[in-house]
Design a protein around this motif. Structure first.
Motif, mmCIF file in Angstrom:
data_model
loop_
_atom_site.group_PDB
_atom_site.id
_atom_site.type_symbol
_atom_site.label_atom_id
_atom_site.label_comp_id
_atom_site.label_asym_id
_atom_site.label_seq_id
_atom_site.Cartn_x
_atom_site.Cartn_y
_atom_site.Cartn_z
ATOM 1 N N UNK A 188 0.864 -1.183 0.000
ATOM 2 C CA UNK A 188 0.000 0.000 0.000
ATOM 3 C C UNK A 188 0.897 1.228 0.000
ATOM 4 N N UNK A 189 0.659 2.081 -0.950
ATOM 5 C CA UNK A 189 1.475 3.292 -1.059
ATOM 6 C C UNK A 189 1.132 4.261 0.069
ATOM 7 N N UNK A 190 2.153 4.783 0.695
ATOM 8 C CA UNK A 190 1.951 5.723 1.798
ATOM 9 C C UNK A 190 1.543 7.087 1.246
ATOM 10 N N UNK A 191 0.507 7.644 1.838
ATOM 11 C CA UNK A 191 0.037 8.973 1.445
ATOM 12 C C UNK A 191 -0.203 9.800 2.706
ATOM 13 N N UNK A 192 -0.151 11.103 2.535
ATOM 14 C CA UNK A 192 -0.479 12.031 3.617
ATOM 15 C C UNK A 192 -1.730 12.806 3.239
ATOM 16 N N UNK A 193 -2.802 12.783 4.028
ATOM 17 C CA UNK A 193 -2.974 11.914 5.196
ATOM 18 C C UNK A 193 -3.278 10.478 4.763
ATOM 19 N N UNK A 194 -2.985 9.546 5.641
ATOM 20 C CA UNK A 194 -3.177 8.134 5.329
ATOM 21 C C UNK A 194 -4.614 7.725 5.627
ATOM 22 N N UNK A 195 -5.309 7.223 4.621
ATOM 23 C CA UNK A 195 -6.663 6.690 4.789
ATOM 24 C C UNK A 195 -6.710 5.319 4.112
ATOM 25 N N UNK A 196 -6.746 4.279 4.928
ATOM 26 C CA UNK A 196 -6.793 2.914 4.402
ATOM 27 C C UNK A 196 -8.210 2.367 4.526
ATOM 28 N N UNK A 197 -8.635 1.664 3.499
ATOM 29 C CA UNK A 197 -9.951 1.031 3.522
ATOM 30 C C UNK A 197 -9.782 -0.472 3.698
ATOM 31 N N UNK A 198 -10.343 -1.001 4.773
ATOM 32 C CA UNK A 198 -10.379 -2.445 5.004
ATOM 33 C C UNK A 198 -11.801 -2.922 4.709
ATOM 34 N N UNK A 294 0.070 -6.960 4.675
ATOM 35 C CA UNK A 294 0.415 -5.967 3.663
ATOM 36 C C UNK A 294 1.611 -5.165 4.168
ATOM 37 N N UNK A 295 2.286 -4.527 3.248
ATOM 38 C CA UNK A 295 3.422 -3.667 3.591
ATOM 39 C C UNK A 295 3.053 -2.231 3.236
ATOM 40 N N UNK A 296 3.219 -1.357 4.197
ATOM 41 C CA UNK A 296 3.007 0.065 3.938
ATOM 42 C C UNK A 296 4.298 0.611 3.335
ATOM 43 N N UNK A 297 4.259 0.824 2.047
ATOM 44 C CA UNK A 297 5.473 1.212 1.347
ATOM 45 C C UNK A 297 5.757 2.705 1.516
ATOM 46 N N UNK A 298 7.004 3.017 1.235
ATOM 47 C CA UNK A 298 7.328 4.434 1.118
ATOM 48 C C UNK A 298 6.458 5.008 0.002
ATOM 49 N N UNK A 299 6.496 6.261 -0.182
ATOM 50 C CA UNK A 299 5.608 6.895 -1.157
ATOM 51 C C UNK A 299 5.812 6.253 -2.529
ATOM 52 N N UNK A 300 5.108 5.152 -2.756
ATOM 53 C CA UNK A 300 5.259 4.359 -3.983
ATOM 54 C C UNK A 300 3.908 4.298 -4.672
ATOM 55 N N UNK A 301 3.631 5.290 -5.483
ATOM 56 C CA UNK A 301 2.347 5.370 -6.165
ATOM 57 C C UNK A 301 2.322 4.410 -7.353
ATOM 58 N N UNK A 302 1.189 3.770 -7.616
ATOM 59 C CA UNK A 302 1.097 2.924 -8.809
ATOM 60 C C UNK A 302 1.139 3.774 -10.069
ATOM 61 N N UNK A 303 1.478 3.183 -11.206
ATOM 62 C CA UNK A 303 1.526 3.943 -12.463
ATOM 63 C C UNK A 303 0.175 4.586 -12.779
ATOM 64 N N UNK A 304 0.230 5.755 -13.399
ATOM 65 C CA UNK A 304 -0.974 6.506 -13.740
ATOM 66 C C UNK A 304 -1.184 6.508 -15.258
ATOM 67 N N UNK A 305 -2.390 6.982 -15.651
ATOM 68 C CA UNK A 305 -2.788 7.076 -17.058
ATOM 69 C C UNK A 305 -2.586 5.736 -17.776
ATOM 70 N N UNK A 306 -3.161 4.710 -17.180
ATOM 71 C CA UNK A 306 -3.062 3.358 -17.748
ATOM 72 C C UNK A 306 -4.025 3.238 -18.918
ATOM 73 N N UNK A 307 -3.547 2.642 -20.007
ATOM 74 C CA UNK A 307 -4.358 2.527 -21.218
ATOM 75 C C UNK A 307 -4.079 1.186 -21.887
#
Length: 765
Positions: A188-198, A294-307
């Motif tokens: 899970x990519x770390x974000x500020x603020x952190x909001x995780x959905x379980x 799960x691992x709370x990763x450093x700010x590791x965002x998934x790729x964007x603009x997927x096509x």
């Protein structure tokens, strides 16, 4: 007058006696105690829940209606009746007495009922004592709870057994929740603020247990020890956060304990069924779900603009590069819940998917690795493959001109990776090596209806675009071997009734109807090909019973699912049980037919062995020597005649030796024993004699082979099939001969003659 009065008195007296007798008989059928049993639904499968807690779930009311006994000392006898199990109180158990005052109803308390539910006071049938002692839980099914009242002093039952029973109730144990998000083992990519959905899915909503008030205990722990299995680490770690919620989604935000990037966390959910403050045990595993990590990763965002774009049956997935990711992964599968996930890895910002099947819809997601072994996945997307173009195979058989610009070899491949060998995608099933690889996999062939063919490879190299650089990938196709198929997609063809019996042993009535039908069709086909008439009729009847019982079961199952009352459910359940019983009977019948067939095979094989050996005696050593001599002599004479003919064609010159023929020489091939200019009668005579001697020699060879291998099942099946082609089934022929009172010796002689004629016929072809 006196006589008339006397007769009248006698009639009145007799009538009075009859009335008294009727009164006493009626009184004899009345019981001293009335019993009323009421179960409050839903009912927990845990016996202890019926006599513990603050609210009774089983209400029993007793009423002493015998006014001649103002006080009765009684005990109860509890019987729990189910379709597969029954529990009944022992007569010699310890049960405190219950005092009943005449005309005063008594409602039993939880303490009054407790002794009757103690395991030590119950006899069980249909359920093992060890299972009962382990969890005191009733198996799933319909149950009726009956109470009989027994007088302590006399030991007699003083209540009506039939009137002391509850209405049938459905009791079942439900599965614990199924965890959904975050994905198991994901990042899970770390974000500020952190909001995780379980999020999790309840699996008891379709059962009677849904009537309970369900709440969920959510537990989250940080795993400090990463060297042991996460399940063990979770159970030995104090919870970081724990809460109870009635919802199936929990938002973990800034108000909860802070999570640290780079750390590993585990979570699970426990389902609790409650009524008021009482908790009931209706879930397996005490309601605990599986443990997800799960691992709370450093700010590791998934790729964007997927096509995703589809062109010529190739799907190209592209995205914007993510600088922190060292490698990307695209996971894809067909758009159905039970479909298998496949993946393609790359270091580029795009990837090609070659094994998507035309006409089907897919879902995919793109992610990558900021930290080794920890992937972060993006959202789900979808694409649909166009229907297959009939002209797609117009260049089948042409080798494409492939030039690879990327010559950088990849260092590592894993099981499940996909590479490209020319235009063909190869999915690696097992792979080992570093830089050069060996293993197995499968390749999808578009012009073979997208068949998945097994392949093997050794010492291949692959570039970083996962394209084959050097080496060979070889198919291991074998017409007798099952190629790679996904479990459940293809029913493997069975070779004989014995293998069908093995498959049937693992086939349940809950299997897919198509699977059952194909199995039944296979039995019919084998019956037609392999079995004599009597067994064939039995096998076809068993196959029909197998298929029809499956239809009846599925129809009853739909009725059960659509039933709205306990009575309708009970009726549908009875139909399901009867269909299941018929299904199992059909399986046993097929098994019995296979055993009968085995006996027939033994009898027929024994007769065939005797017939072959009888035939072999006919060709004794003297006849064998004569046959070999005749063959050698006719071969010699025919060869001399052909040599003389060639010499005549060359105007008397010697026939050149091999290799001495000049380039200008005309080579004459004589492929017939009828040559113009030669003595036709000599050629015809020698040719006929040679063919006859050769046939006799081949016949001897065939007899020797049969004599050596006739006990093998393959040769038995071969003879059975050949005899069927040439007339009656071999077994039917033997049975008919026996019915005609032929002796074994006569049958053996006739079989010997048939085998000899059969060999001659085969050799003549």
């Amino acid at each position: 007058m006196k006589l008339s009065i006397y007769n009248t008195f006698r009639i009145v007296l007799l009538a009075g006696m009859l009335l008294c007798a009727g009164h006493f008989r009626s009184a004899a059928q009345q019981y001293a105690v009335k019993v009323q049993v009421q179960l409050l639904q839903p009912v927990s499968p845990q016996l202890a829940n019926l006599y513990s807690g603050t609210q009774p779930r089983m209400i029993i009311t007793l009423l002493n209606i015998d006014l001649q006994k103002p006080s009765l000392s009684v005990r109860l006898r509890l019987t729990i009746k189910g379709g597969n199990a029954m529990l009944r109180n022992k007569d010699y158990g310890y049960y405190p007495g219950i005092q009943l005052d005449a005309g005063v109803p008594l409602r039993l308390t939880l303490d009054d009922l407790a002794p009757y539910f103690q395991i030590s006071n119950l006899d069980a049938t249909g359920i093992s004592p060890s299972q009962l002692l382990e969890n005191s839980r009733l198996p799933d099914g319909y149950y009726t709870f009956c109470i009989e009242v027994v007088e302590v002093n006399s030991g007699q039952v003083i209540s009506a057994s039939a009137l002391g029973c509850s209405s049938p109730v459905w009791i079942s144990t439900s599965q614990p929740p199924l965890l959904n998000l975050p994905l198991k083992g994901g990042g899970i990519a770390y974000r500020e603020p952190l909001n995780l959905t379980f999020n999790w899915t309840p699996r008891h909503m379709s059962s009677a247990n849904a009537a309970f008030q369900t709440e969920y205990e959510f537990t989250l722990s940080e795993l400090w020890d990463t060297t042991i299995p996460p399940e063990a680490a979770f159970l030995n770690t104090a919870p970081l956060y724990q809460t109870i919620t009635p919802a199936t989604t929990l938002l973990y935000g800034p108000a909860q304990p802070q999570l640290i990037p780079g750390k590993r966390y585990a979570w699970r959910v426990k389902a609790k069924a409650k009524m008021g403050i009482d908790e009931y045990d209706v879930f397996l595993n005490n309601g605990y779900s599986e443990i997800y990590t799960f691992i709370l990763q450093e700010d590791c965002q998934p790729p964007q603009q997927v096509l995703a774009t589809v062109e010529k049956n190739v799907v190209t997935v592209s995205w914007l590069p993510q600088p922190k990711m060292s490698e990307y992964i695209v996971e894809y599968r067909e758009s159905k819940d039970d479909a298998e996930w496949f993946n393609v890895k790359t270091s580029e910002d795009h990837v090609a998917i070659y094994d998507a099947i035309p006409g089907r819809s897919y879902e995919y997601r793109v992610g990558g690795y900021c930290v080794a072994e920890t992937k972060t996945m993006g959202d789900l997307h979808g694409f649909k493959m166009p229907a297959k173009d009939s002209s797609v195979n117009k260049n089948c058989g042409l080798l494409p001109d492939i030039k690879l610009a990327n010559q950088t070899a990849i260092k590592e491949l894993k099981n499940g990776d996909q590479i490209m060998a020319g235009d063909f995608p190869v999915r690696l099933m097992t792979v080992s090596g570093a830089g050069t690889f060996q293993g197995t996999g499968y390749v999808m062939i578009p012009f073979l209806s997208d068949a998945k063919i097994k392949v093997k490879f050794n010492n291949i190299t692959v570039n970083t675009n996962r394209q084959l650089l050097t080496g060979l990938i070889l198919t291991t196709f074998d017409s007798l071997e099952t190629q790679v198929v996904k479990a459940g997609d293809v029913i493997q063809a069975v070779k004989d009734l014995g293998s069908v019996v093995i498959d049937l042993a693992h086939l349940s009535i809950d299997a897919d109807y198509i699977l059952v039908k194909e199995m039944a069709d296979e039995i019919r086909k084998i019956a037609e090909d392999e079995l004599p008439q009597e067994l064939k009729d039995k096998a076809i009847k068993a196959a029909d019973k197998l298929e029809n019982s499956k239809k009846e079961y599925d129809e009853a199952k739909k009725e059960y699912e659509n039933a709205t009352t306990p009575e309708e459910k009970a009726a549908a359940k009875d139909k399901m049980d009867k269909a299941k019983e018929t299904f199992e009977e059909a399986k046993k019948e097929v098994d019995a037919i296979e055993k009968e067939k085995a006996k027939v095979v033994d009898v027929v094989t024994d007769l065939m062995v005797k017939a072959i050996r009888n035939l072999k005696k006919k060709y004794d050593q003297e006849k064998r020597t004569a046959t070999e001599s005749t063959l050698a002599q006719t071969r010699k004479e025919l060869k001399e005649l052909i040599t003389a003919t060639k010499k005549a064609l060359l105007n008397g010159a010697e026939v050149p030796a091999d290799g001495a023929i000049s380039p200008d020489a005309a080579i004459i091939f004589i492929d017939s024993t009828s040559v113009s200019g030669a003595d036709d009668s000599d050629f015809s005579r020698l040719s006929e004699a040679y063919k006859k001697a050769e046939q006799e020699q081949n016949k001897l060879t065939a007899i020797d082979i049969f004599d050596r291998d006739i006990t093998n099942k393959e040769y038995y099946n071969l003879l059975v099939q050949i005899f069927r082609i040439n007339g009656a089934h071999l077994v039917d022929f033997i049975n008919d001969e026996k019915k005609n009172n032929k002796t074994e010796a006569q049958i053996v002689d006739e079989l010997s003659e048939k085998v000899e004629n059969l060999i001659i016929e085969l050799l003549s072809k």
